[in-house]
Design a protein around this motif. Structure first.
Motif, PDB file in Angstrom:
ATOM      1  N   UNK A  87       0.711  -1.341  -0.050  1.00 33.38           N
ATOM      2  CA  UNK A  87       0.058   0.126  -0.150  1.00 33.38           C
ATOM      3  C   UNK A  87       0.761   1.295   0.073  1.00 33.38           C
ATOM      4  N   UNK A  88       0.181   2.478  -0.218  1.00 29.84           N
ATOM      5  CA  UNK A  88       0.853   3.631  -0.263  1.00 29.84           C
ATOM      6  C   UNK A  88       0.026   4.289   1.060  1.00 29.84           C
ATOM      7  N   UNK A  89       0.723   5.003   2.030  1.00 30.41           N
ATOM      8  CA  UNK A  89       0.057   5.783   3.019  1.00 30.41           C
ATOM      9  C   UNK A  89       0.188   7.123   2.821  1.00 30.41           C
ATOM     10  N   UNK A  90      -0.763   7.671   3.649  1.00 30.23           N
ATOM     11  CA  UNK A  90      -0.657   9.452   3.421  1.00 30.23           C
ATOM     12  C   UNK A  90       0.073   9.648   4.741  1.00 30.23           C
ATOM     13  N   UNK A  91       0.712  10.926   4.534  1.00 29.59           N
ATOM     14  CA  UNK A  91       1.527  11.679   5.560  1.00 29.59           C
ATOM     15  C   UNK A  91       0.341  11.985   6.763  1.00 29.59           C
ATOM     16  N   UNK A  92       0.542  11.933   7.920  1.00 34.55           N
ATOM     17  CA  UNK A  92      -0.605  12.030   8.919  1.00 34.55           C
ATOM     18  C   UNK A  92      -1.076  13.623   8.962  1.00 34.55           C
ATOM     19  N   UNK A  93      -0.286  14.494   8.882  1.00 36.44           N
ATOM     20  CA  UNK A  93      -0.506  15.975   8.674  1.00 36.44           C
ATOM     21  C   UNK A  93      -1.545  16.220   7.437  1.00 36.44           C
ATOM     22  N   UNK A  94      -1.252  15.448   6.339  1.00 36.76           N
ATOM     23  CA  UNK A  94      -2.013  15.622   5.105  1.00 36.76           C
ATOM     24  C   UNK A  94      -3.155  14.955   5.391  1.00 36.76           C
ATOM     25  N   UNK A  95      -3.289  13.873   5.845  1.00 35.34           N
ATOM     26  CA  UNK A  95      -4.424  13.165   6.091  1.00 35.34           C
ATOM     27  C   UNK A  95      -5.457  13.929   7.269  1.00 35.34           C
ATOM     28  N   UNK A  96      -4.745  14.500   8.003  1.00 38.21           N
ATOM     29  CA  UNK A  96      -5.577  15.372   9.018  1.00 38.21           C
ATOM     30  C   UNK A  96      -6.248  16.495   8.315  1.00 38.21           C
ATOM     31  N   UNK A  97      -5.468  17.092   7.399  1.00 36.47           N
ATOM     32  CA  UNK A  97      -5.899  18.318   6.709  1.00 36.47           C
ATOM     33  C   UNK A  97      -7.023  17.941   5.743  1.00 36.47           C
ATOM     34  N   UNK A  98      -6.947  16.822   5.169  1.00 31.46           N
ATOM     35  CA  UNK A  98      -7.962  16.129   4.149  1.00 31.46           C
ATOM     36  C   UNK A  98      -9.283  16.018   5.212  1.00 31.46           C
ATOM     37  N   UNK A 103     -16.623  18.242   3.851  1.00 32.55           N
ATOM     38  CA  UNK A 103     -18.050  18.849   3.555  1.00 32.55           C
ATOM     39  C   UNK A 103     -18.971  17.730   2.908  1.00 32.55           C
ATOM     40  N   UNK A 104     -20.118  18.037   3.162  1.00 33.52           N
ATOM     41  CA  UNK A 104     -21.296  17.379   2.609  1.00 33.52           C
ATOM     42  C   UNK A 104     -21.833  18.028   1.385  1.00 33.52           C
ATOM     43  N   UNK A 105     -21.975  17.300   0.261  1.00 33.76           N
ATOM     44  CA  UNK A 105     -22.559  17.926  -0.754  1.00 33.76           C
ATOM     45  C   UNK A 105     -23.991  16.950  -1.152  1.00 33.76           C
ATOM     46  N   UNK A 106     -24.426  17.504  -2.292  1.00 32.60           N
ATOM     47  CA  UNK A 106     -25.683  16.667  -2.751  1.00 32.60           C
ATOM     48  C   UNK A 106     -25.078  15.572  -3.310  1.00 32.60           C
ATOM     49  N   UNK A 107     -23.700  15.184  -3.583  1.00 29.03           N
ATOM     50  CA  UNK A 107     -23.203  14.092  -4.023  1.00 29.03           C
ATOM     51  C   UNK A 107     -22.564  13.215  -2.948  1.00 29.03           C
ATOM     52  N   UNK A 108     -22.811  13.675  -1.869  1.00 27.42           N
ATOM     53  CA  UNK A 108     -21.892  12.840  -0.578  1.00 27.42           C
ATOM     54  C   UNK A 108     -20.878  13.655  -0.211  1.00 27.42           C
ATOM     55  N   UNK A 109     -19.826  12.964   0.322  1.00 29.04           N
ATOM     56  CA  UNK A 109     -18.725  13.695   1.113  1.00 29.04           C
ATOM     57  C   UNK A 109     -17.718  14.242   0.022  1.00 29.04           C
ATOM     58  N   UNK A 110     -17.040  15.178   0.143  1.00 26.40           N
ATOM     59  CA  UNK A 110     -15.899  15.806  -0.458  1.00 26.40           C
ATOM     60  C   UNK A 110     -15.107  16.237   0.487  1.00 26.40           C
ATOM     61  N   UNK A 111     -13.761  16.390  -0.078  1.00 26.65           N
ATOM     62  CA  UNK A 111     -12.471  17.035   0.504  1.00 26.65           C
ATOM     63  C   UNK A 111     -12.629  18.353  -0.031  1.00 26.65           C
ATOM     64  N   UNK A 112     -12.574  19.395   0.688  1.00 27.02           N
ATOM     65  CA  UNK A 112     -12.641  20.909   0.116  1.00 27.02           C
ATOM     66  C   UNK A 112     -11.612  21.540   0.504  1.00 27.02           C
ATOM     67  N   UNK A 113     -10.515  20.985   0.144  1.00 29.57           N
ATOM     68  CA  UNK A 113      -9.066  21.600   0.276  1.00 29.57           C
ATOM     69  C   UNK A 113      -8.974  22.958  -0.644  1.00 29.57           C
ATOM     70  N   UNK A 114      -8.015  23.647  -0.234  1.00 27.91           N
ATOM     71  CA  UNK A 114      -7.788  24.797  -1.007  1.00 27.91           C
ATOM     72  C   UNK A 114      -7.282  24.750  -2.443  1.00 27.91           C
ATOM     73  N   UNK A 115      -7.664  25.229  -3.616  1.00 30.67           N
ATOM     74  CA  UNK A 115      -7.164  24.599  -4.844  1.00 30.67           C
ATOM     75  C   UNK A 115      -5.886  24.361  -4.890  1.00 30.67           C
ATOM     76  N   UNK A 116      -4.909  25.007  -4.394  1.00 30.57           N
ATOM     77  CA  UNK A 116      -3.472  25.011  -4.625  1.00 30.57           C
ATOM     78  C   UNK A 116      -2.929  23.450  -3.778  1.00 30.57           C
ATOM     79  N   UNK A 117      -3.565  23.357  -2.618  1.00 30.80           N
ATOM     80  CA  UNK A 117      -3.260  22.073  -1.863  1.00 30.80           C
ATOM     81  C   UNK A 117      -3.886  21.154  -2.756  1.00 30.80           C
ATOM     82  N   UNK A 118      -5.091  21.135  -3.312  1.00 28.12           N
ATOM     83  CA  UNK A 118      -5.553  20.088  -3.904  1.00 28.12           C
ATOM     84  C   UNK A 118      -4.774  19.684  -5.000  1.00 28.12           C
TER      85      UNK A 118
END
Length: 186
Positions: A87-98, A103-118
């Motif tokens: 597997x690949x893992x995600x750095x804990x600080x990045x996972x926390x930011x995600x 946010x909940x949207x009409x299509x379900x859950x989404x990660x609303x990261x800032x565009x540059x970070x995304x």
């Protein structure tokens, strides 16, 4: 379209003593019912939502619980003959930011990261996935239960074939080998 005599049959059934009658609650009983629902919600967690007259569980919560129940079958799809899951893992600080950007949207859950970070996140993820493919392994990201639906949703457009598993989906007899950690540069 009216059916002659239908109203009379329905009316007669409504007055039939054998027909089940709806239980009427007094106004005094309702607050106790509401207290009971709140207490039940506190036991189960924030996933339990109260709607007048209806108790329902959050769909995303239910999906994660079903995935955990099927975890052995899900994770074995990506294991080799020796039951090793790479597997690949995600750095804990990045996972926390995600997780914090959830946010909940009409299509379900989404990660609303800032565009540059995304963009940096998707670039780092794409590079890591490419490296795993070059080694001949399945593209699998292992993360926490809270992050799993967000990681999958945020990567679905760019990397639709990416498998994202939560740590709770991996059976105890499966050996997990990390092929790398996904990080973004600040």
């Amino acid at each position: 379209v009216e059916v002659p005599g239908r109203e009379r049959r329905v009316e007669a059934a409504a007055h039939d003593e054998r027909a089940p009658q709806r239980e009427r609650r007094s106004h005094d009983e309702e607050p106790e019912r509401e207290r009971h629902l709140r207490a039940l919600g506190a036991q189960v967690g924030p996933e339990l939502r109260e709607v007048p007259g209806v108790v329902r569980l959050d769909g995303a919560f239910l999906v994660e619980k079903v995935r955990q129940a099927l975890g052995r079958q899900i994770s074995l799809q990506y294991c080799d003959e020796a039951k090793t899951l790479r597997v690949l893992t995600i750095e804990p600080a990045l996972e926390k930011r995600i997780i914090d950007s959830r946010v909940e949207t009409g299509r379900g859950l989404a990660a609303a990261l800032e565009p540059a970070l995304h963009r940096r996140w998707i670039t780092a993820l794409s590079n890591a996935v490419r490296a795993v493919q070059e080694q001949g392994y399945h593209e699998v990201v292992l993360c926490s239960e809270a992050a799993r639906p967000l990681v999958k949703a945020s990567s679905a457009r760019e990397i639709p074939h990416l498998a994202v598993l939560s740590s709770l989906e991996v059976a105890s007899d499966i050996t997990v080998e990390s092929l790398g950690e996904i990080r973004v540069e600040a």
